[in-house]
Design an enzyme around this catalytic site. Structure first.
Site, mmCIF file in Angstrom:
data_model
loop_
_atom_site.group_PDB
_atom_site.id
_atom_site.type_symbol
_atom_site.label_atom_id
_atom_site.label_comp_id
_atom_site.label_asym_id
_atom_site.label_seq_id
_atom_site.Cartn_x
_atom_site.Cartn_y
_atom_site.Cartn_z
ATOM 1 N N ARG A 131 -9.404 -0.095 7.205
ATOM 2 C CA ARG A 131 -10.319 0.826 6.561
ATOM 3 C C ARG A 131 -10.734 1.970 7.475
ATOM 4 O O ARG A 131 -11.911 2.272 7.640
ATOM 5 C CB ARG A 131 -11.559 0.087 6.072
ATOM 6 N N CYS A 132 -9.725 2.574 8.096
ATOM 7 C CA CYS A 132 -9.997 3.807 8.832
ATOM 8 C C CYS A 132 -8.677 4.527 8.932
ATOM 9 O O CYS A 132 -7.634 3.956 8.706
ATOM 10 C CB CYS A 132 -10.533 3.534 10.228
ATOM 11 N N GLN A 151 0.828 -1.205 0.000
ATOM 12 C CA GLN A 151 0.000 0.000 0.000
ATOM 13 C C GLN A 151 0.869 1.264 0.000
ATOM 14 O O GLN A 151 0.354 2.357 -0.186
ATOM 15 C CB GLN A 151 -0.952 -0.002 1.200
ATOM 16 N N GLU A 176 -12.993 5.475 3.994
ATOM 17 C CA GLU A 176 -13.014 4.835 5.304
ATOM 18 C C GLU A 176 -14.171 5.277 6.171
ATOM 19 O O GLU A 176 -14.506 4.626 7.156
ATOM 20 C CB GLU A 176 -11.670 5.082 5.970
#
Lengths: 806, 164, 278
Positions: A384-385, A237, A760
């Site tokens: 996902r935050c 990522q 997110e």
């Protein structure tokens, strides 16, 4: 000329710029199975690596015998910590300032830990080799509970740190303690608590879970002995950060390393960290002179690569009897597992958890977080935050509900009277953030009206009557959530990872014929960057999005950037894209003015061209300008039309939203049905509404999974109990609810196009909505707090403990 | 262990090769034949990323030995694009309705939908959800996949009607 | 997840399959759809020297509905059970149950024989077969013999079938016309085993109640059937609950499973009663 008869509106549509639901360019290859993911890479002579993993959660490794494995046909090498030690690679730095064993160095600290790396001609021989490596273990006492880990006589987990009273983030209080992080004013908060009309206190646990992208982590390392160049393909990522880290720990000069992130099959934070598999593959490629692939399987993924959450959050919230919140106190015990491998900006060992005052104007607050070692897998990534934001949002949204119970108030109203007001922005929070913009009241009113909140409450009251009268065994919950995210890390002045500043970048080259290529420092994992970022350029420069190729992920070609996670692509790289576009536009203006034989200030931009002010018939299209830029000698202007922008954002962005869940719960079986899920998001300027909506569906589904069943569970011996998708809950189309999406638009004042990021928000916002719906269903029967996940048996247990089973 | 000779039809063409009997179909497709559309997800037959069509059935190729596929008729995502290279109706509808994000589950999902629509040419939303329940998607929340499948069914039916 | 190496056999007829089993003894295992066995092999929890694939043996396939029974070949898939209209008319409970098993892909491959043969307590068909008083035909070197489903399961993964025998077909006596039926299953998600499941048949001839994944074997409760036939649902539920022995797992603790079992069993009984005609 065709242009002359085309209206402004048609020309704008032709660009497929910002605000347009442009179909994704990525999908042409993905729908045909022509994506190129890391496991699709095959190179001549490529070897395959696989790990021998520890069956124990805490044990001494007394011996490793490779002989039987090396005798298996096809097995080329078996690496252990002993082999890596001379290179100094048996340990590696973590993103959180700790270090982590690459291969077991005398002991193991969690079940599934990497013990030896078997390299073979293919994955079948590697697997046979893994089976054949003989490892002797001497088991040690296991600690899986972070509270027990802090007891004075708890076993020492990190013997390598014995006697070290100072860690990467200040003093360590205990041999299993990692750090204490404090924010806010403790004395003032204590004062508020001791004098408040009402104080509600609760322990809120956000359980351990895992990002679990469908594609696991993996890489292919290829060292070219002739050129001395290492190429590392992988599910990264943050490819540039990986390049720098590989260079720093391997001493290979950075220009001799090329890192490539190909297509990535979902990341969700799991693919931010550096894993043993990367290091071992690089070493194995150097040793064997051949490319080496390592791709973990799903069990490896769930057992050893980064988990998320596992925060025990003890809260106290003070208010007047009318419900005006006066103070917030929070203490967190964070379970980090065997190594502190959190992926957080360096100065934030608990991420941005200090956003935990949420969307509310809370004048006084104090937060302390203690990180603790246990015999569990390392990680603590932002699933996902943005960093620890979902924990913070869950905490405050539970505390609001707990306070509402204490005050005997409707929690929608309690939220309303405590929201930060529109005119208070930019808002300084008690825990140190400056919220950029917001209009919470408008969003909240819109949401409550959309679901007909009053009618829902009336229906619920009737349901409670019916339940008490024995007419039904189902209860109804209305779960409210209003969240404020903090994303787009971030300003280099306070955000770095291992010293790498968290700016991001975009480079744009306009070709002579008017099409373009743009490269970014980020990397899409399904977010549709190639589609959306081209839209920004299209609107900014006036070149159709369809004429713009967008590339990411190859460090040899893309400008340096810190990658994609924490919803930072749009806030940071999106800003860089706009800024690079504007540099090009400025040069194009000079060229246009020259071509039109007027002064620079006498031309103005008009969708896809520069026209003479007051004389729109006289213009040069961007296409014409591009051609001239390369082929016409313009005095005082360099040939070419390209620009690069490295964007250091002045602040984070603060997307927000209002989510409401209506749930039916069967008190006898613990089963649930999501009747309605409404999601209103405000992510500022909306670049591609189709992609935004898709992000909301996906993020809310992950939130649904987390709230209603998904967990990483261990038994007392540290055995991992949820290592396959049988027990690790990933909902199918049958369980997944249908979502109703909505939006308001409050642009970020400091972002060049006003965008805030959205990927997110739905995970952050939906978890409290689902969980609050469960709690709300039982509120009338006395429930105050019950920990997630709210799977069937735990919901059943709530009902049982409340005496609802007769 | 000795290798065996395997031969089957793949996307309309006969393919053959040598493989250990324990070789899983997904690995034979991906490694030996370089058919990389079907993906490896969970490896325990839960996620469906490896779905291929075998003798008219949607199967999870991570849980089939290539030896079992010997003599079979196998279709993968690579065989579902129109002969002229354009996207099939199902593929086009996935794109149209944003039924995919990272693309990792997509080949298996579309291969499954291909079979589902053969068996249920006019499915309800419930039929679609039930019919794709063997394929996990982590990105989309399925809502747009369902939309795409229903739209594809409509288009395919309209095409059929027009042809009649 | 890579299995250990093995020799592969694909016999064309039953005699050849039996001969391979005889030659290799406990080194050999038969595979039908493989969706129970192959994951175990991939996790290296089962190592097999010789894998005997039954897919080419035509005699092991097919559904035959007669006036008083249904005979189903062991290699008949769940998908074939679901799509057989003749079966759905004669024994609708089979479609109802099969639709609750696993997911579409697994149902295309998974077979009735594979589901009932190996004694996996999580499988749904064993309980259903006990409910229906089915008989399993197993065939070895000495020829075929029949074992009642109700006598087949000894403990988890231990059955009355000998290792060198192959389960070839399932014979199910048809319940009386107009019988009521229900298969109720609570699970966490599609693809999961039951938290609790129960199959019920009621007719003028009596009632039958059997449960899935609530003990280390399927549980058929004669007392529950007797009570239900007498119209005593409470007594039938109590009898069924007295017969189960659920264990704690990720689906929940024992007390929860017992409670859910009570609900699921009652729902199955009530639904079956509602459906019974006359």
């Amino acid at each position: 000329m065709k242009d002359e008869v085309t209206s402004t509106e048609e020309r704008r549509e032709n660009l497929k710029g910002m605000g347009c639901a442009r179909k994704r360019v990525e999908d042409v290859r993905f729908t045909q199975g022509k994506g190129n993911y890391v496991d699709d890479i095959k190179m001549d002579g490529m070897l395959f690596g696989d790990f021998v993993r520890s069956p124990y959660a805490h044990a001494r490794v007394t011996s490793i015998n490779k002989e039987a494995a090396l005798a298996i046909p096809g097995v080329v090498a078996v690496l252990t910590a002993e082999d890596l030690a001379p290179l100094g690679l048996h340990w590696m730095p973590t993103l959180a300032g700790d270090k982590q064993m690459v291969l077991a160095d005398g002991k193991v600290l969690f079940q599934g830990q990497e013990v030896a790396f078997v390299v073979a001609n293919d994955r079948y021989a590697a697997s046979d080799g893994v089976e054949a490596v003989e490892v002797d273990y001497e088991d040690l006492p296991v600690v899986t509970d972070p509270f027990k880990a802090l007891e004075p006589d708890a076993p020492v987990l990190r013997e390598d740190l014995e006697g070290q009273t100072e860690g990467a983030h200040g003093p360590r209080k205990h041999h299993n303690h990692i750090f204490t992080w404090e924010q806010g004013d403790e004395a003032a908060t204590e004062q508020v608590m001791s004098t408040a009309d009402v104080v509600a206190e609760e322990m809120v646990y956000y359980h351990r879970t895992h990002p679990n992208p469908l594609e696991t982590c993996g890489c292919v390392a290829s060292m070219d002995k002739v050129t001395g160049k290492l190429t590392l393909y992988g599910t990264f990522q943050a490819p540039h950060a990986i390049r720098t880290i590989v260079s720093l720990i391997s001493s290979i000069p950075e220009h001799k390393i090329r890192v490539v992130s190909p297509d990535i099959g979902g990341g969700f934070g799991n693919k931010v960290g550096a894993y043993s598999g990367y290091v071992c593959s690089v070493v194995a490629s150097i040793v064997t002179g051949k490319p080496v692939k390592w791709v973990e399987d799903k069990m490896d993924n769930l057992m050893s690569t980064a988990f998320a959450r596992d925060y025990w959050m003890k809260g106290k919230i003070a208010a007047t009897k009318e419900g005006k919140i006066t103070g917030l106190h929070c203490h967190v015990i964070g379970d980090h597992g065997g190594f502190d491998a959190c992926a957080d900006p360096t100065k934030f060992p608990a991420g941005f958890f200090n956003i935990c005052t949420g969307s509310y104007d809370i004048p006084t607050a104090y937060l302390s977080v203690d990180g603790v070692y246990t015999n569990k897998a390392p990680g603590g990534v932002a699933y996902r935050c943005s960093f620890r934001v979902t924990e913070a949002a869950y905490f405050i949204e539970r505390m609001i509900e707990v306070l509402a119970i204490k005050l005997d108030m409707d929690s929608a109203e309690l939220r309303r009277i405590n929201f930060i007001k529109k005119e208070q922005f930019p808002y300084q929070s008690a825990l140190g953030w400056e919220y950029d913009s917001g209009d919470y009241h408008t969003a909240w009113d819109k949401a409550l009206e959309a679901v007909d909140y009053k009618a829902l409450r009336a229906e619920q009251a009737q349901r409670i009557e019916d339940f008490k009268a024995g007419k039904t065994r189902k209860l109804m919950g209305v779960g409210l959530s209003f969240f404020t995210e903090i994303v787009g890390a971030g300003p280099v002045k306070n955000c770095d990872i291992l010293g790498l500043g968290m700016f991001d970048s975009c480079e744009i080259r306009i070709h002579p014929t008017g099409s373009a290529i743009a490269r970014l420092g980020t990397i899409s994992q399904g977010q549709g960057h190639a589609t959306a970022f081209a839209q920004i350029i299209a609107s900014e420069i006036g070149i159709p999005a369809d004429d713009i190729t967008l590339e990411e992920g190859d460090t040899d070609t893309a400008p340096y950037g810190l990658g994609t996670y924490g919803s930072r692509s749009m806030p940071v790289a999106g800003a860089a894209t706009a800024m690079a576009s504007r540099k090009i536009k400025a040069k194009a203006q000079m060229i246009a003015a020259y071509l039109l034989e007027v002064h620079d200030d006498d031309v103005e931009f008009d969708v896809d061209r520069f026209a003479v002010k007051g004389n729109p018939e006289r213009f040069k299209t961007m296409k014409e300008i591009a051609f001239a830029a390369y082929n016409q000698a313009i005095p005082g202007v360099e040939p070419g039309l390209e620009a690069v922008s490295y964007y250091d954002p002045p602040n984070m962005t603060y997307p927000f939203g209002a989510y409401i869940c209506v749930m039916e719960l069967d008190v006898d079986t613990g089963e649930h049905e999501i009747r309605k899920f409404y999601a209103l998001d405000d992510c500022g300027t909306r670049v591609n509404p189709m992609i935004i909506e898709g992000q909301v569906h996906g993020g809310a589904t992950e939130g649904y999974a987390i709230a209603m069943g998904q967990e990483i569970a261990y038994d007392e011996m540290g055995n991992h109990k949820t290592a396959t998708l049988m027990d690790f809950f990933v909902p199918t189309a049958m369980e997944t609810p249908t979502y109703q999406t909505d939006f308001t638009v409050t642009p970020s004042p400091h972002h060049p196009i006003g965008a805030k990021g959205v990927g997110e928000s739905p995970n952050v916002g939906s978890v409290p909505a689902f969980s609050n719906a469960v709690h709300d269903a039982f509120r009338a029967f006395g429930l105050v707090q019950s920990h997630m996940p709210h799977d069937h048996w735990r919901v059943w247990r709530i009902a049982d403990e409340l005496g609802l089973h007769g | 262990m000795s290798k065996m000779h395997v031969k089957f039809t793949l996307n309309g063409e006969e393919v053959e090769g040598l493989a250990e009997p324990r070789t899983l179909l997904i690995h034979f497709l991906r490694e030996n034949l370089r058919i990389t559309g079907p993906h490896i997800g969970c490896e325990t037959s839960h996620c469906g990323a490896c779905t291929v069509d075998m003798d008219g059935k949607s199967v999870k190729s991570c849980t089939v030995f290539v030896a079992q596929a010997n003599g079979a008729d196998v279709t993968t995502i690579e065989g579902l694009t129109n002969p002229d290279g354009t996207l099939s109706v199902i593929q086009e509808m996935f794109r149209e309705h944003h039924g995919l994000q990272c693309g990792y589950c997509t080949p298996g999902m579309i291969t499954r939908v291909h079979r589902l629509l053969q068996e249920h040419p006019s499915p309800t939303e419930e039929d679609v959800r039930f019919g794709i329940a063997g394929n996990l998607c982590r990105c989309t929340g399925y809502q747009n996949i369902v939309k795409a499948v229903l739209a594809a069914a409509d288009q395919l039916n309209a095409q059929k009607e027009a042809a009649e | 997840m890579i299995p250990a190496a093995f020799e592969y056999h694909r016999p064309a007829d039953l005699a050849s399959a039996l001969s391979i089993l005889n030659t290799h003894g406990d080194e050999a295992r038969v595979v039908a759809g493989g969706h129970s066995l192959i994951p175990m092999m991939k996790l290296r929890m089962t190592e097999i020297g010789h894998l005997v694939d039954l897919q080419d043996i035509a005699s092991l396939r097919g559904i035959e509905v007669t006036s008083d029974s249904v005979v189903i070949g062991a290699m008949t898939t769940q998908h074939e059970l679901i799509t057989s209209d003749a079966l759905a008319t004669a024994l609708p409970i089979i479609r109802e149950a099969a639709l609750l098993i696993a997911d579409p892909q697994v149902r295309y491959m998974g077979t009735l024989g594979g589901n009932v043969a190996n004694g996996d307590p999580g499988n749904d068909m064993p309980g259903l077969m006990q409910c229906l008083d089915a008989r399993f035909t197993v065939e070895g070197a000495d020829g075929p013999r029949e074992i009642k489903a109700r006598a087949y399961y000894e403990s988890a993964y231990f059955t009355a079938r000998e290792e060198e025998e192959i389960l070839t077909k399932v014979t199910i006596p048809l319940p009386a016309a107009g019988h009521g039926f229900a298969y109720e299953k609570q699970k966490r998600k599609v693809g999961d085993y039951a938290t609790a499941a129960c199959g019920v048949i009621v007719s003028g001839d009596g009632a039958s109640v059997a449960m899935t994944n609530l003990a280390d074997t399927p549980i058929w409760s004669e007392q529950a059937g007797t009570a239900l036939a007498a119209g005593d649902v409470d007594g039938a539920v109590a009898a069924a609950l007295a017969a189960i022995d659920p264990q704690e797992d990720m689906r929940g603790p024992i007390a929860f499973k017992r409670h859910v079992a009570g609900v699921v069993i009652r729902r199955a009984m009530e639904r079956a009663l509602t459906r019974a005609k006359g």
